[in-house]
Scaffold this motif. Structure first.
Motif, PDB file in Angstrom:
ATOM      1  N   ARG A   2       6.996   1.356  -1.940  1.00 37.45           N
ATOM      2  CA  ARG A   2       6.103   1.937  -2.916  1.00 37.45           C
ATOM      3  C   ARG A   2       5.101   0.899  -3.431  1.00 37.45           C
ATOM      4  O   ARG A   2       3.933   1.185  -3.630  1.00 37.45           O
ATOM      5  CB  ARG A   2       6.938   2.473  -4.075  1.00 37.45           C
ATOM      6  CG  ARG A   2       6.089   3.098  -5.130  1.00 37.45           C
ATOM      7  CD  ARG A   2       6.749   4.345  -5.613  1.00 37.45           C
ATOM      8  NE  ARG A   2       5.803   5.133  -6.362  1.00 37.45           N
ATOM      9  CZ  ARG A   2       6.118   6.291  -6.902  1.00 37.45           C
ATOM     10  NH1 ARG A   2       7.307   6.773  -6.737  1.00 37.45           N
ATOM     11  NH2 ARG A   2       5.230   6.962  -7.578  1.00 37.45           N
ATOM     12  N   ARG A   3       5.636  -0.344  -3.623  1.00 40.24           N
ATOM     13  CA  ARG A   3       4.761  -1.399  -4.119  1.00 40.24           C
ATOM     14  C   ARG A   3       3.707  -1.754  -3.095  1.00 40.24           C
ATOM     15  O   ARG A   3       2.557  -2.029  -3.423  1.00 40.24           O
ATOM     16  CB  ARG A   3       5.587  -2.640  -4.490  1.00 40.24           C
ATOM     17  CG  ARG A   3       6.150  -2.550  -5.906  1.00 40.24           C
ATOM     18  CD  ARG A   3       6.947  -3.767  -6.292  1.00 40.24           C
ATOM     19  NE  ARG A   3       6.151  -4.993  -6.246  1.00 40.24           N
ATOM     20  CZ  ARG A   3       6.689  -6.204  -6.308  1.00 40.24           C
ATOM     21  NH1 ARG A   3       7.987  -6.349  -6.395  1.00 40.24           N
ATOM     22  NH2 ARG A   3       5.921  -7.274  -6.271  1.00 40.24           N
ATOM     23  N   ASP A   6       1.147   0.970  -3.248  1.00 40.88           N
ATOM     24  CA  ASP A   6       0.321   0.798  -4.453  1.00 40.88           C
ATOM     25  C   ASP A   6      -0.716  -0.301  -4.247  1.00 40.88           C
ATOM     26  O   ASP A   6      -1.892  -0.149  -4.582  1.00 40.88           O
ATOM     27  CB  ASP A   6       1.210   0.430  -5.655  1.00 40.88           C
ATOM     28  CG  ASP A   6       1.861   1.653  -6.264  1.00 40.88           C
ATOM     29  OD1 ASP A   6       1.349   2.768  -6.008  1.00 40.88           O
ATOM     30  OD2 ASP A   6       2.878   1.509  -6.964  1.00 40.88           O
ATOM     31  N   TYR A   9      -3.384   0.772  -1.838  1.00 39.80           N
ATOM     32  CA  TYR A   9      -4.246   1.746  -2.503  1.00 39.80           C
ATOM     33  C   TYR A   9      -5.232   1.037  -3.432  1.00 39.80           C
ATOM     34  O   TYR A   9      -6.432   1.319  -3.428  1.00 39.80           O
ATOM     35  CB  TYR A   9      -3.372   2.734  -3.282  1.00 39.80           C
ATOM     36  CG  TYR A   9      -4.115   3.667  -4.197  1.00 39.80           C
ATOM     37  CD1 TYR A   9      -4.668   4.849  -3.710  1.00 39.80           C
ATOM     38  CD2 TYR A   9      -4.255   3.374  -5.548  1.00 39.80           C
ATOM     39  CE1 TYR A   9      -5.341   5.705  -4.550  1.00 39.80           C
ATOM     40  CE2 TYR A   9      -4.935   4.222  -6.399  1.00 39.80           C
ATOM     41  CZ  TYR A   9      -5.481   5.386  -5.893  1.00 39.80           C
ATOM     42  OH  TYR A   9      -6.159   6.237  -6.727  1.00 39.80           O
ATOM     43  N   ASN A  10      -4.710   0.074  -4.229  1.00 39.34           N
ATOM     44  CA  ASN A  10      -5.600  -0.647  -5.138  1.00 39.34           C
ATOM     45  C   ASN A  10      -6.652  -1.439  -4.370  1.00 39.34           C
ATOM     46  O   ASN A  10      -7.815  -1.506  -4.779  1.00 39.34           O
ATOM     47  CB  ASN A  10      -4.787  -1.608  -6.028  1.00 39.34           C
ATOM     48  CG  ASN A  10      -3.969  -0.837  -7.045  1.00 39.34           C
ATOM     49  OD1 ASN A  10      -4.316   0.297  -7.391  1.00 39.34           O
ATOM     50  ND2 ASN A  10      -2.881  -1.426  -7.507  1.00 39.34           N
ATOM     51  N   ARG A  66      -4.327  10.274  -1.361  1.00 36.16           N
ATOM     52  CA  ARG A  66      -3.282   9.872  -2.315  1.00 36.16           C
ATOM     53  C   ARG A  66      -3.551  10.473  -3.693  1.00 36.16           C
ATOM     54  O   ARG A  66      -2.619  10.855  -4.403  1.00 36.16           O
ATOM     55  CB  ARG A  66      -3.195   8.359  -2.425  1.00 36.16           C
ATOM     56  CG  ARG A  66      -1.926   7.952  -3.151  1.00 36.16           C
ATOM     57  CD  ARG A  66      -1.631   6.486  -2.979  1.00 36.16           C
ATOM     58  NE  ARG A  66      -0.239   6.204  -3.271  1.00 36.16           N
ATOM     59  CZ  ARG A  66       0.142   5.279  -4.155  1.00 36.16           C
ATOM     60  NH1 ARG A  66      -0.753   4.580  -4.812  1.00 36.16           N
ATOM     61  NH2 ARG A  66       1.417   5.061  -4.353  1.00 36.16           N
TER      62      ARG A  66
END
Lengths: 176, 439
Positions: A2-3, A6, A9-10, A66
């Motif tokens: 998940r990290r 994330d 995505y960032n 997302r």
């Protein structure tokens, strides 16, 4: 995992913001060159603007999966959260199919791009075409994540930090 | 004539059948359009899914479409930069003494905002936050407040600059400058029709009013707002004088809005700027991505000559220009209920083009009536973005404000009918200022 998602995505989001900001520059240079003698009328400004634009569109399209902001038409009356989750799983499966097409044929598209270079800056088109299979991979990642989250929701109900994906933000859906 | 394995009818069945099936399953429009092309691309021996890549690339590799993020960025910069507040104040000094003052201000502000931004959804979002709550507090009905905010927001794409006109001009090869000029009068007429509607509501329901502002107050408010109100003149004027292309004028508007917000009005910092950039990227990219897949869909429709087959029956009716005009508007009104305006232009606009040519309709006139009809689609359910945004801000369901919205649409539809019957209404301004744009 998940990290990692994330972070990825960032990273894409930052690239998107930068690409929008940069877009203004070549077009401005073009205008400055026309009305003043400060800079020569570079011919590559128009091409650079178009190429940044293509990356901006593809990056935004990746992130949109997302965010769940790619707009859909909702013709059904309001449903329960579980029904919505089932719908979301079905529609995401179709997004994944499209993602696979983008990966599979996108790689061919990139190979095809090695033999082509841009008209003005003589840049291999691969640098642009690569955004198509990249979009495919990214959709697989983000779409897969969403399906797993919805399956988890269906089996166990909303968990901590794993609740319903957030509601659509206002204004999202159309630029028109 | 190229030999094809599928007849137009079979291909149309595949394309539209899969598309609507996927829409019903809530697959996002952009993906549904792309996926609907897949079976045909695989079955047809002469085609392959590579068409998706070539066609989307060609669609995105467009200098004209660059104007879309620029317009959106201008609107976002103006919204955070304190420009809206100044325009509200100016509107109040102009129509504050009318019955239903706040609703009149709502419409007038939309007219001003339409001249600055080319995006109706940006208008609906920013004005919904300002007006809906304020109107209800002053005793206006909630459904009326939602409806007037939504219907006045559609002016943004009718009064120049307009994202729809840029896309229309780019896709159908019409002068964007001509479309801009042609949109001015219809936009103002629709604004007037809305103000008349508000007036009738306000008198019948006894909505409140403000004391009349003095002429001096008006001048002061105007002086503060003038830098913001200059935007349309930079955008449209720059094109008319031949200084800029449509895209460059949009970039000039971005720089102008950024200067205003950062330097002149000084209500924007780095954080707000970054936020505006991100929101612009997010929103314009998902809309433009859809342009790509819609182009593939449109390319296949053209490949099988489906438009010709679809329109054979209509052509057989032998309608005149007015009849064809009403038919075109009807198609766009129906399509606008289900589809976003940009893919609608790419798919339906190109489909109807030969029909409009068959009755010698002026391309600019064809563009304007179609754009106005599509703009009305922004408030018609189930896919009426402006109405959806207004209802979301008020936290009610779409059906809540439907009745008032439909009532307000009636006078607007009358204006649209007038545009069809008298094409000179939109055409006379471009004919007056830049007749060469109409050639």
């Amino acid at each position: 995992m998940r990290r990692f998602i994330d972070g990825y995505y960032n990273f894409l989001t930052v690239l998107l913001g930068i690409s929008v900001g940069l877009l203004v520059i070549p077009v401005t240079l073009q205008m400055i060159a026309r009305f003043t003698a400060l800079i020569p009328s570079w011919i590559w400004t128009e091409e650079m603007a178009r190429f940044l634009f293509i990356w901006m569109v593809m990056l935004g399209a990746m992130i949109g999966v997302r965010d769940g902001t790619h707009f859909d038409v909702d013709i059904w009356p309001e449903q329960k959260a579980r029904t919505n989750a089932v719908f979301r799983i079905i529609s995401t499966i179709f997004v994944l199919i499209f993602a696979l097409v983008f990966v599979w044929y996108g790689i061919k598209f990139v190979q095809f791009g090695w033999n082509q270079s841009s008209e003005l800056a003589d840049m291999p088109m691969t640098y642009l075409f690569i955004s198509w299979p990249l979009a495919g991979f990214t959709w697989l990642l983000f779409g897969g994540e969403r399906i797993l989250r919805d399956i988890h929701f269906l089996r166990f109900g909303p968990g901590p930090g794993d609740d319903q994906p957030k509601e659509r933000e206002l204004g999202v859906g159309s630029v028109v | 004539m190229i030999s094809v394995a599928m007849s137009p009818g079979v291909a149309a069945l595949w394309l539209f059948g899969v598309f609507f099936l996927l829409l019903a399953l809530r697959v996002p429009v952009a993906f549904a359009l792309g996926l609907a092309c897949l079976p045909v691309l695989i079955i047809e021996p002469r085609l392959s899914p590579m068409v998706i890549f070539n066609t989307t690339f060609k669609a995105y590799n467009s200098f004209i479409l660059l104007a879309v993020p620029f317009f959106l960025l201008t609107a976002n910069l103006m919204n955070v930069g304190g420009i809206t507040d100044r325009l509200v104040h100016l509107s109040r000094t102009m129509v504050g003494n009318f019955p239903g003052a706040l609703a009149q201000i709502n419409v007038l502000l939309s007219v001003f905002f339409a001249g600055i931004s080319g995006s109706s959804t940006a208008d609906a979002a920013s004005q919904g936050k300002i007006f809906i709550e304020a109107q209800v507090k002053e005793g206006y009905d909630l459904s009326f407040s939602i409806a007037i905010t939504a219907v006045s927001a559609v002016l943004a794409v009718i009064i120049p600059p307009s994202i729809l006109m840029v896309v229309w001009g780019g896709v159908l090869q019409v002068s964007i400058g001509a479309l801009y000029l042609a949109g001015v009068v219809p936009g103002l007429l629709i604004g007037l029709a809305q103000m008349a509607t508000v007036h009738v509501y306000a008198v019948r329901r006894n909505y409140p009013t403000y004391p009349r502002a003095s002429f001096k107050e008006f001048l002061n408010a105007a002086a503060v707002a003038i830098p913001a109100l200059m935007t349309p003149f930079i955008v449209v004027g720059g094109i008319l004088l031949g200084w800029f292309t449509a895209t460059e004028s949009a970039a000039a508007a971005v720089i102008y809005a950024a200067t205003l917000s950062l330097v002149v009005y000084r209500q924007m910092g780095r954080k707000e700027l970054w936020h505006a950039l991100l929101e612009t990227g997010r929103l314009s990219a998902i809309a433009l991505f859809c342009v790509g897949t819609a182009s593939v869909f449109g390319w296949l429709l053209a490949y099988y000559q489906i438009p010709k087959a679809l329109l054979a029956n209509v052509t057989a009716l032998g309608l005149g220009p007015i009849g064809v005009g009403f038919f075109i508007v009807l198609v766009f009104l129906v399509v606008g209920c289900f589809l976003d305006a940009i893919p609608a232009i790419i798919i339906v606009g190109t489909t109807l083009l030969p029909l409009s040519q068959s009755v010698d309709m002026h391309p600019v006139s064809f563009g304007i009536i179609s754009i106005v009809a599509l703009a009305f689609g922004l408030v018609t359910p189930p896919y009426g973005m402006c109405l959806m945004i207004s209802c979301a801000i008020a936290k009610v369901r779409l059906s809540y404000a439907l009745k008032d919205t439909l009532i307000m649409l009636v006078p607007m539809l009358l204006v649209l009918s007038a545009l069809i019957i008298w094409p000179e209404i939109p055409l006379f301004l471009p004919r007056l200022i830049r007749p060469d744009f109409l050639l």
